[in-house]
Write a protein that holds these residues in place. Sequence first.
Motif, short mmCIF file in Angstrom:
data_model
loop_
_atom_site.label_atom_id
_atom_site.label_comp_id
_atom_site.label_asym_id
_atom_site.label_seq_id
_atom_site.Cartn_x
_atom_site.Cartn_y
_atom_site.Cartn_z
N CYS A 1 0.83 -1.21 0.00
CA CYS A 1 0.00 0.00 0.00
C CYS A 1 0.86 1.26 0.00
O CYS A 1 1.96 1.28 0.54
N ALA A 2 0.30 2.32 -0.58
CA ALA A 2 1.02 3.60 -0.70
C ALA A 2 1.02 4.40 0.58
O ALA A 2 1.76 5.36 0.71
N TYR A 3 0.12 4.07 1.50
CA TYR A 3 -0.11 4.98 2.61
C TYR A 3 0.62 4.55 3.88
O TYR A 3 1.82 4.57 3.91
N CYS A 4 -0.11 4.13 4.89
CA CYS A 4 0.49 4.21 6.22
C CYS A 4 1.51 3.12 6.53
O CYS A 4 1.70 2.17 5.77
N GLY A 5 2.13 3.27 7.68
CA GLY A 5 3.21 2.40 8.11
C GLY A 5 2.80 1.00 8.52
O GLY A 5 3.65 0.19 8.88
N VAL A 6 1.50 0.68 8.45
CA VAL A 6 1.11 -0.71 8.68
C VAL A 6 1.76 -1.57 7.59
O VAL A 6 2.23 -2.67 7.85
N GLY A 7 1.82 -1.02 6.37
CA GLY A 7 2.52 -1.70 5.29
C GLY A 7 1.77 -2.89 4.74
O GLY A 7 2.33 -3.99 4.57
N CYS A 8 0.50 -2.70 4.43
CA CYS A 8 -0.33 -3.82 3.98
C CYS A 8 0.05 -4.29 2.57
O CYS A 8 0.31 -3.49 1.68
N GLY A 9 -0.01 -5.60 2.41
CA GLY A 9 0.21 -6.18 1.10
C GLY A 9 -1.03 -6.07 0.24
O GLY A 9 -2.15 -6.24 0.72
N ILE A 10 -0.82 -5.80 -1.05
CA ILE A 10 -1.92 -5.61 -1.99
C ILE A 10 -1.70 -6.51 -3.19
O ILE A 10 -0.56 -6.75 -3.60
#
Length: 862
Positions: free
Chosen positions: A8-17
């Motif tokens: 993901c482009a956004y937050c620091g959770v860093g989710c896989g897409i």
Amino acid sequence: MAAIRTTCAYCGVGCGIKAAVTGPRSVAIKGDVDHPANFGRLCSKGTHLGETVGLEGRLLHPMIGQQRASWDDALDEAALRLRQTIAEHGPDAVGFYVSGQLLTEDYYVVNKLAKGFVGTGNIDTNSRLCMASAVAAHIRAFGEDVVPCSYDDIDHADLIVLVGSNTAWCHPIIWQRIEKAREERGTKLVVIDPRRTETAEGADLHIAVPPDGDVALFNALLAALHDRGLVDGEFLQSSCDVPDGFWNGIDAAQHGIDAVDFAQLVEMACAHPRMLTMFSQGANQSVSGTDKGNAIINLHLATGRINAPGAGPFSITGQPNAMGGREVGGLSSTLACHLGFSAEERADVATFWNAPNICGKPGLKAVDLFRAVHSGQIKFLWVMATNPAVSMPDAAFVREALRRCPTLVVSDIIAGSDTARMADIRLPALGWGEKDGTVTNSERRISRQRALLPAPGEARADWQIVCDLAARLGHGAAFDFSEPSQIFAEYAAMTALARDHGKVLDLTGWADCTSAQYQEMEPFQWGGRQPLAGGFPHESGRAQLVAVQTPAALATSQAYPLQLNTGRYRDQWHTMTRTGLSPRLASHRREPLLEVHPADAGDHGLGDGGLAKVSTPFGEAVYRVCLSDGQRRGDIYVPMHWSRQTGAHSGTGGLVHPLFDPISGQPGFKNVAATMAPVEPDWRAFLLSRLPLTADMLAGTLYWAQSAVDGGWLTEIAGDGAVALDNLLPQGDRSEVADRARGMQRIIVHGADGDLEAAFFLTRSGALPDRDWIAQQFSSPGAEMVELLAARPSTPAPDRGKLVCVCHDVRDQEIGAAIEGGADTIKGVGACTRAGTNCGSCRPIIARMIEDARALTAQAVK
Ligand SMILES: Nc1nc2c(c(=O)[nH]1)N[C@H]1C(S)=C(S)[C@@H](COP(=O)(O)OP(=O)(O)OC[C@H]3O[C@@H](n4cnc5c(=O)[nH]c(N)nc54)[C@H](O)[C@@H]3O)O[C@H]1N2
Ligand SMILES: Nc1nc2c(c(=O)[nH]1)N[C@H]1C(S)=C(S)[C@@H](COP(=O)(O)OP(=O)(O)OC[C@H]3O[C@@H](n4cnc5c(=O)[nH]c(N)nc54)[C@H](O)[C@@H]3O)O[C@H]1N2
Ligand code: SF4
Ligand SMILES: [Mo]
């Protein structure tokens, strides 16, 4: 179409897409079930990434001033000016201001260029505004900037304490994991935040701490645990250094909060040794931010609640690659790879890079960096992937600094951000979905971002732009990279220096990675689950408790009696350059709200839904008033998101003082002395237009805020005196109704092709019509003129109410109906309506609606 795995482009959770390309500029987004950060879940922002990959507003070609230029000309010009600046004024006349939204590879090369080749430490990053206090606290306590926890700990904790974190909005996938742990394991949740946020709503305990009361609170909590014999003497003996007089310096009575709340907190902390404290900006963004971090860490060290499953102090990162930037050394206070500026470390780095001009000392931190630009000491500034004209404290001063800077180079994906507008040279960068490299999330997990779409226009990767410029400075050999894998491999090799200096950061396993291995990289965590279990990186091998004192209270005055707090909305990202393009995301909050306690509003003459001006010694901004009993008396809250491009008079950065933490240099964005007053415009209006309005068109108004709708833009406007209709309305056929007596005016504009171009509704005394139906007319045309002028269909559809769940477009009326129909749990409501079943950020509101309905029924029964 095969899906590409990315992050993901956004937050620091860093989710896989998993993203599938569905057209020339369109992608379908799904969560990656195999990614250990999110196991397939995504929040509203991740889910709607597809709405932000269009080319609207993009910078597609290099620009010198207002002229389009070739890459060669733009880079030659930048290199010439850079060389001249160094020749005439020395390397410290050059500054770089970069971003946690760069990829690790971009960050690595720009840090290398600045600190090894230009020879200045003057490279700082927006992470100074974000993570610097946590970094400094880690270094003081552990000897290295290492986050000692992992997301797994959420699943093992018995007590989770959130400090200054609106997790449900800002780290929604972490929030979902917390919710799941509460549901499945009965994990207790405490939220420490001056505001009753949606995160705090359903917590077992919400502590409405006074602004910056955290050090006192954590000291008192530690003292209480000490009094009850819960200090882990053995661990302290074997693994920690405790400063003399430490225990005398803390006092269980000095907590500064409600006594009942404190007693409950102590009980919970005593009962649950598996305690995980997660902290973010309410802790970091403070003039006592580093001490707050250490107060939290002290408690965990002293009670031995660290290095064990479910226990530890867990700083959660903001930006997608804040952590990667910290690793490579992008902050002015580190050299590279977690190394500092000792002679030995400098020599090692110089040798590794074969650097001719290794910098001698730490550079200026963000606030001081812009002061140096303002004073003329820095004459060449390169800003990459950040928008300091909006996001820095005392933004008017920063804008003036940018205006004065003899050479301002800006690399961005957007042509017209507030910062890019001031640039002498603009360089078009690749954005999310186009760029290719790695990011590191809050739990030290490195994942790949992969390109999905071809480069638009002439845009180039940030690392490529830096290397192209470095070559023009005569450093081609050191920047001779042709793909990101080579940069990653060099960086990984360099971490051998960190390892040899006793640091935990060690990626040497990747030092020889091939292009193919890099392509296939699976998400991996450096340091493992408990990176400090084997000892602390301080030379002694021991951790350090740090004596921390309660900071002096904020200096309010009669003129500025209130405490202004600033932060985020669930569905917007920072200065809105990308999320601002999504109609779905805009619908959560279309305007910047001033949240204020009803009693304070009364004292200051403000009414709900009216407008108010907030003033500080640094600036003024206008907001829509929103009464909230979730605010403490004397505290007000505004969002950081609106810029001059989306609301000329609501720039929050301009209100914030430039005071910062003395150790970390991180500004105190969350506690600013302020006042407020009503704004009573002659007229209020809204305009729906196919094209966005610019600040120039709205010059002279008192307030405006613009947001995306399907096929166009909705701008709320208020002003005094005459309305400059010709500035606001596009060309075309105008149909108008007006009622001068009632001060009402409505205008519909159609283009030559018969398409609706704009709809304008103004009132001087009455109410404006509902925006929802009329806003849909760009995307579903065909309404009659009478309907357009009335802003409603002749046979009205039932009112669906306010949007609650953005992911599935579910409104409060539908949820209300489900509750009435017997759905009495969040799950039940989800089963009936789908609300809350994707990102989960709206579940706190649904819970409240169920609660309210229950209370009503109970009352009725009485
Ligand atoms: N939707 C959304 N998500 C984001 C971002 C975004 O822009 N939008 N940005 C990302 C980034 S870069 C970051 S840094 C994170 C930030 O994530 P958060 O830190 O969760 O967000 P904020 O809203 O800045 O602030 C959090 C809370 O701190 C509270 N606070 C203020 N003062 C104090 C205090 O003195 N003590 C305590 N204990 N609390 C206080 C505020 O009331 C606020 O609710 O979010 C990331 N995620
Ligand atoms: N009042 C107030 N101010 C704050 C905060 C607060 O809580 N309150 N929080 C602070 C925090 S924690 C943070 S992190 C900052 C964030 O503040 P900023 O970093 O200034 O905010 P963004 O809008 O994320 O700016 C990113 C810019 O980079 C561009 N961009 C996006 N992707 C790329 C890319 O790949 N390459 C290049 N070259 N450009 C790209 C975007 O178009 C945008 O212009 O704000 C800080 N400011
Ligand atoms: S929580 Fe949301 S914004 Fe953050 S990385 Fe995951 S999907 Fe993206
Ligand atoms: Mo941040």
